[in-house]
Write a protein that holds these residues in place. Structure first.
Motif, PDB file in Angstrom:
ATOM      1  N   PRO A 128       0.833  -1.211   0.000  1.00  8.31           N
ATOM      2  CA  PRO A 128       0.000   0.000   0.000  1.00  8.31           C
ATOM      3  C   PRO A 128       0.866   1.258   0.000  1.00  8.31           C
ATOM      4  O   PRO A 128       1.883   1.335   0.691  1.00  8.31           O
ATOM      5  CB  PRO A 128      -0.789  -0.098   1.306  1.00  8.31           C
ATOM      6  N   GLY A 129       0.488   2.232  -0.830  1.00 10.18           N
ATOM      7  CA  GLY A 129       1.194   3.506  -0.894  1.00 10.18           C
ATOM      8  C   GLY A 129       2.513   3.449  -1.647  1.00 10.18           C
ATOM      9  O   GLY A 129       3.348   4.348  -1.503  1.00 10.18           O
ATOM     10  N   ALA A 130       2.735   2.440  -2.460  1.00 11.49           N
ATOM     11  CA  ALA A 130       4.008   2.280  -3.178  1.00 11.49           C
ATOM     12  C   ALA A 130       4.152   3.310  -4.291  1.00 11.49           C
ATOM     13  O   ALA A 130       3.171   3.814  -4.825  1.00 11.49           O
ATOM     14  CB  ALA A 130       4.092   0.876  -3.772  1.00 11.49           C
ATOM     15  N   GLY A 131       5.399   3.604  -4.625  1.00 11.27           N
ATOM     16  CA  GLY A 131       5.701   4.498  -5.734  1.00 11.27           C
ATOM     17  C   GLY A 131       5.678   3.743  -7.054  1.00 11.27           C
ATOM     18  O   GLY A 131       5.466   2.534  -7.087  1.00 11.27           O
ATOM     19  N   PRO A 132       5.913   4.461  -8.148  1.00 14.03           N
ATOM     20  CA  PRO A 132       5.890   3.801  -9.464  1.00 14.03           C
ATOM     21  C   PRO A 132       7.009   2.760  -9.596  1.00 14.03           C
ATOM     22  O   PRO A 132       8.070   2.902  -8.994  1.00 14.03           O
ATOM     23  CB  PRO A 132       6.086   4.944 -10.459  1.00 14.03           C
ATOM     24  N   ALA A 133       6.736   1.748 -10.385  1.00 13.21           N
ATOM     25  CA  ALA A 133       7.736   0.696 -10.618  1.00 13.21           C
ATOM     26  C   ALA A 133       7.434   0.017 -11.946  1.00 13.21           C
ATOM     27  O   ALA A 133       6.307   0.017 -12.420  1.00 13.21           O
ATOM     28  CB  ALA A 133       7.699  -0.334  -9.498  1.00 13.21           C
ATOM     29  N   ASP A 134       8.481  -0.555 -12.517  1.00 17.69           N
ATOM     30  CA  ASP A 134       8.325  -1.322 -13.751  1.00 17.69           C
ATOM     31  C   ASP A 134       9.248  -2.530 -13.673  1.00 17.69           C
ATOM     32  O   ASP A 134      10.377  -2.501 -14.133  1.00 17.69           O
ATOM     33  CB  ASP A 134       8.651  -0.452 -14.970  1.00 17.69           C
ATOM     34  N   TRP A 135       8.758  -3.574 -13.020  1.00 15.53           N
ATOM     35  CA  TRP A 135       9.485  -4.820 -12.861  1.00 15.53           C
ATOM     36  C   TRP A 135      10.852  -4.610 -12.211  1.00 15.53           C
ATOM     37  O   TRP A 135      11.863  -5.121 -12.661  1.00 15.53           O
ATOM     38  CB  TRP A 135       9.595  -5.570 -14.177  1.00 15.53           C
ATOM     39  N   ALA A 164       6.354  -5.353  -9.713  1.00 17.33           N
ATOM     40  CA  ALA A 164       5.973  -5.355 -11.113  1.00 17.33           C
ATOM     41  C   ALA A 164       5.383  -4.033 -11.566  1.00 17.33           C
ATOM     42  O   ALA A 164       5.695  -3.549 -12.656  1.00 17.33           O
ATOM     43  CB  ALA A 164       4.977  -6.479 -11.382  1.00 17.33           C
ATOM     44  N   ALA A 165       4.519  -3.450 -10.765  1.00 14.10           N
ATOM     45  CA  ALA A 165       3.853  -2.198 -11.137  1.00 14.10           C
ATOM     46  C   ALA A 165       3.139  -1.647  -9.918  1.00 14.10           C
ATOM     47  O   ALA A 165       3.001  -2.333  -8.899  1.00 14.10           O
ATOM     48  CB  ALA A 165       2.850  -2.435 -12.257  1.00 14.10           C
ATOM     49  N   THR A 166       2.706  -0.411 -10.031  1.00  9.99           N
ATOM     50  CA  THR A 166       1.869   0.199  -9.009  1.00  9.99           C
ATOM     51  C   THR A 166       0.564   0.605  -9.678  1.00  9.99           C
ATOM     52  O   THR A 166       0.566   1.341 -10.659  1.00  9.99           O
ATOM     53  CB  THR A 166       2.561   1.413  -8.372  1.00  9.99           C
ATOM     54  N   LEU A 167      -0.533   0.083  -9.146  1.00 14.56           N
ATOM     55  CA  LEU A 167      -1.867   0.361  -9.682  1.00 14.56           C
ATOM     56  C   LEU A 167      -2.703   1.026  -8.599  1.00 14.56           C
ATOM     57  O   LEU A 167      -2.465   0.826  -7.413  1.00 14.56           O
ATOM     58  CB  LEU A 167      -2.551  -0.936 -10.109  1.00 14.56           C
ATOM     59  N   ASN A 168      -3.704   1.795  -9.014  1.00 15.48           N
ATOM     60  CA  ASN A 168      -4.619   2.395  -8.054  1.00 15.48           C
ATOM     61  C   ASN A 168      -5.675   1.382  -7.638  1.00 15.48           C
ATOM     62  O   ASN A 168      -6.290   0.734  -8.478  1.00 15.48           O
ATOM     63  CB  ASN A 168      -5.320   3.620  -8.647  1.00 15.48           C
ATOM     64  N   LEU A 169      -5.869   1.257  -6.322  1.00 13.42           N
ATOM     65  CA  LEU A 169      -6.990   0.500  -5.783  1.00 13.42           C
ATOM     66  C   LEU A 169      -8.124   1.500  -5.627  1.00 13.42           C
ATOM     67  O   LEU A 169      -8.041   2.422  -4.805  1.00 13.42           O
ATOM     68  CB  LEU A 169      -6.637  -0.121  -4.432  1.00 13.42           C
ATOM     69  N   ASP A 170      -9.144   1.366  -6.451  1.00 14.55           N
ATOM     70  CA  ASP A 170     -10.289   2.273  -6.420  1.00 14.55           C
ATOM     71  C   ASP A 170     -11.383   1.679  -5.559  1.00 14.55           C
ATOM     72  O   ASP A 170     -11.755   0.518  -5.726  1.00 14.55           O
ATOM     73  CB  ASP A 170     -10.841   2.506  -7.831  1.00 14.55           C
ATOM     74  N   LEU A 171     -11.916   2.498  -4.658  1.00 12.85           N
ATOM     75  CA  LEU A 171     -13.092   2.126  -3.882  1.00 12.85           C
ATOM     76  C   LEU A 171     -14.218   3.056  -4.290  1.00 12.85           C
ATOM     77  O   LEU A 171     -14.017   4.271  -4.373  1.00 12.85           O
ATOM     78  CB  LEU A 171     -12.830   2.253  -2.376  1.00 12.85           C
ATOM     79  N   TRP A 172     -15.386   2.490  -4.544  1.00  8.03           N
ATOM     80  CA  TRP A 172     -16.559   3.262  -4.976  1.00  8.03           C
ATOM     81  C   TRP A 172     -17.667   3.077  -3.956  1.00  8.03           C
ATOM     82  O   TRP A 172     -17.915   1.964  -3.481  1.00  8.03           O
ATOM     83  CB  TRP A 172     -17.029   2.793  -6.355  1.00  8.03           C
ATOM     84  N   SER A 173     -18.360   4.164  -3.666  1.00  6.54           N
ATOM     85  CA  SER A 173     -19.439   4.095  -2.680  1.00  6.54           C
ATOM     86  C   SER A 173     -20.574   3.189  -3.135  1.00  6.54           C
ATOM     87  O   SER A 173     -21.323   2.669  -2.310  1.00  6.54           O
ATOM     88  CB  SER A 173     -19.973   5.500  -2.360  1.00  6.54           C
ATOM     89  N   SER A 174     -20.697   2.953  -4.413  1.00  6.60           N
ATOM     90  CA  SER A 174     -21.748   2.068  -4.925  1.00  6.60           C
ATOM     91  C   SER A 174     -21.408   0.585  -4.735  1.00  6.60           C
ATOM     92  O   SER A 174     -22.279  -0.270  -4.877  1.00  6.60           O
ATOM     93  CB  SER A 174     -21.980   2.341  -6.412  1.00  6.60           C
ATOM     94  N   ASP A 175     -20.170   0.253  -4.395  1.00  2.61           N
ATOM     95  CA  ASP A 175     -19.734  -1.144  -4.270  1.00  2.61           C
ATOM     96  C   ASP A 175     -19.458  -1.574  -2.835  1.00  2.61           C
ATOM     97  O   ASP A 175     -18.779  -2.577  -2.605  1.00  2.61           O
ATOM     98  CB  ASP A 175     -18.482  -1.374  -5.107  1.00  2.61           C
TER      99      ASP A 175
END
Length: 190
Positions: free
Chosen positions: A35-42, A56-67
Motif C-alpha cells: 500500500p502507498g508504493a511508488g511507481p515501478a516497472d518490474w 511489477a507495477a503500481t496500480l490504483n486500488l479504487d473504492l466506490w461508494s456504490s460497491d
C-alpha cells in the motif's frame, strides 16, 4: 446520493520461480501488495537462487461508494484479500510475460475476471492497515438496501397457447401426439 471514489496506490509484488514440470519453465505468482508504493516497472526486489521477486507495477486500488456491499463481503472472508489481474503480454518491452492490469477489493469483480479465464488472477491477503482503510470507507459510505420481495401479478399465463408447435408447419393432429412408427421401422412390410 453522489457517487464517491477513494483510491490508494498499491504496489504489486510478483515472484518468478522455476517451474515444476517440463512444460512450464517458470512459475509466476502475485505474492504480496505494498500500500502507498511508488511507481515501478518490474524492479527486482529480492533474489534467492533461481527465485526472484519483482515490484511489477503500481496500480490504483479504487473504492466506490456504490460497491460497499461487495467490500463488506470481502472483509468478512476468513482472510480479507485483494484480487490482482495480470494479462499475458507475448512480446513486452520489459521482457516479462505478464502485465498487471487491475487490483480490486471487490470479490464480485474478481469473480467476473475469474469467470473470463483471461490471464493470471491471484487473491492476495490484505495488510492490516489496508483492511482498516477499506473498513473505514465502507463504514462511512455504506447504505443498507431494504430487500423488497417482488410480487407476482394475478394474470394467468397458462390460458394462452402461443408458441405451441410451429404455426408454419401444417399438422393434421395434436402437436403433443406420440410419434407413430412407420411399417418399415417396425419390421413390417409396406
Amino acid at each position: 446520493m453522489a457517487l464517491v471514489r477513494a483510491y490508494l496506490p498499491i504496489g504489486i509484488i510478483v515472484r518468478k520461480s522455476p517451474g515444476v514440470t517440463r512444460w512450464a519453465k517458470w512459475s509466476w505468482r502475485v505474492v504480496a501488495v505494498l500500500p502507498g508504493a511508488g511507481p515501478a516497472d518490474w524492479r527486482e526486489l529480492r533474489r534467492d537462487g533461481d527465485a526472484v521477486e519483482y515490484h511489477a507495477a503500481t496500480l490504483n486500488l479504487d473504492l466506490w461508494s456504490s460497491d460497499t456491499e461487495a467490500y463488506l463481503v470481502g472483509l468478512s472472508a476468513k482472510i480479507p484479500s485483494l484480487i490482482v489481474v495480470m494479462r499475458e503480454v507475448p512480446n513486452s518491452a520489459s521482457g516479462m510475460p505478464f502485465e498487471p492490469v487491475i487490483v480490486t477489493a471487490s470479490p464480485y469483480e474478481g469473480q467476473d475476471y475469474l469467470d473470463s479465464g483471461d490471464g493470471l488472477i491471484e487473491s492476495v491477503p490484505m495488510p492490516l492497515g489496508l483492511i482498516g482503510w477499506v473498513r473505514d470507507f465502507v463504514q462511512e459510505h455504506h447504505v443498507e438496501e431494504v430487500f423488497i420481495k417482488r410480487k407476482r401479478d394475478k394474470k394467468r399465463m397458462d390460458l394462452v397457447e402461443d408458441g405451441k408447435g410451429d404455426a408454419r408447419v401444417r399438422q393434421l393432429s395434436d402437436v403433443y401426439r406420440a410419434p407413430r412408427s412407420t411399417p418399415t421401422e417396425s419390421g413390417g412390410a409396406l
